[in-house]
Design an enzyme around this catalytic site. Structure first.
Site, mmCIF file in Angstrom:
data_model
loop_
_atom_site.group_PDB
_atom_site.id
_atom_site.type_symbol
_atom_site.label_atom_id
_atom_site.label_comp_id
_atom_site.label_asym_id
_atom_site.label_seq_id
_atom_site.Cartn_x
_atom_site.Cartn_y
_atom_site.Cartn_z
ATOM 1 N N HIS A 22 27.081 -45.851 6.577
ATOM 2 C CA HIS A 22 27.232 -47.311 6.691
ATOM 3 C C HIS A 22 27.796 -47.862 8.009
ATOM 4 O O HIS A 22 28.871 -47.194 8.253
ATOM 5 C CB HIS A 22 27.388 -48.177 5.514
ATOM 6 N N GLU B 244 29.989 -50.238 8.456
ATOM 7 C CA GLU B 244 31.473 -50.654 8.114
ATOM 8 C C GLU B 244 32.417 -49.343 7.671
ATOM 9 O O GLU B 244 33.452 -49.167 8.061
ATOM 10 C CB GLU B 244 31.549 -51.452 6.666
ATOM 11 N N CYS C 60 28.035 -53.827 0.797
ATOM 12 C CA CYS C 60 27.638 -53.395 -0.312
ATOM 13 C C CYS C 60 28.796 -53.012 -1.151
ATOM 14 O O CYS C 60 29.754 -52.960 -0.590
ATOM 15 C CB CYS C 60 26.299 -52.028 -0.089
ATOM 16 N N CYS D 22 30.799 -49.985 0.620
ATOM 17 C CA CYS D 22 31.644 -50.500 1.640
ATOM 18 C C CYS D 22 32.872 -51.722 1.161
ATOM 19 O O CYS D 22 33.970 -51.583 1.773
ATOM 20 C CB CYS D 22 30.672 -51.292 2.721
#
Length: 176
Positions: free
Chosen positions: A71, A73, A100, A103
């Site tokens: 992801h 992040e 999410c 993250c």
């Protein structure tokens, strides 16, 4: 425990769209669009310290090869120079989509002080989970400030494009 604020609270009521938060979010949007052009989901993240970008990344879940943990992040956190980690509480992560669970956990455990997101992610965002963290974080100790949405007029469209593709991914609900 979660300190969720609106953009008006974080930038000041009636703040212009050219303030620093908006500038960094626009950079995250640019990274999201670059990620999408490479075949990934349109999510971007920027790590800021002392008003300067110290790391940034776009989503890399699909390209160059499928990896569900890449992801934006996570990729941005991975790129922070190691000598800056003692100052993690002073860092702000700007991301186009509310983080999410994975993250949010990484941001919490890395000690990041503030998260600013562009679009709320009702089906997958983890902001509401900040209220139910383990006792170690009682009273909000060590929990990042959670600000957003910022630039939803831009980031909501990116979020819709994420949703259109996510369920079909190997980690998506079509494969449960």
């Amino acid at each position: 425990m979660a300190n969720i604020q609106t953009p008006q609270q974080s930038e000041g009521v009636g703040a212009p769209h050219d303030g620093p938060d908006f500038r960094f979010m626009r950079r995250a949007v640019g990274l999201a669009l670059e990620a999408e052009a490479r075949g990934n989901l349109p999510v971007g993240a920027v790590v800021v310290l002392d008003g300067e970008v110290v790391a940034e990344a776009g989503n890399a879940v699909l390209s160059p090869a499928y990896h569900p943990g890449q992801h934006a992040e996570i990729e941005a956190l991975r790129r922070v120079p190691v000598e800056l980690w003692p100052r993690a509480r002073e860092m702000t992560v700007f991301t186009t989509l509310e983080p999410c669970v994975m993250c949010a956990g990484a941001l919490l455990l890395h000690g990041v002080g503030r998260v600013v997101f562009g679009a709320l992610d009702a089906p997958g965002g983890a902001g509401h989970l900040l209220e139910g963290l383990p006792a170690y974080y009682e009273g909000g100790a060590g929990v990042p400030r959670w600000d957003g949405p910022l630039l939803p007029e831009v980031c909501d469209a990116l979020h819709r494009r994420v949703l259109e593709r996510f369920d079909a991914l190997p980690c998506g609900r079509n494969n449960f």
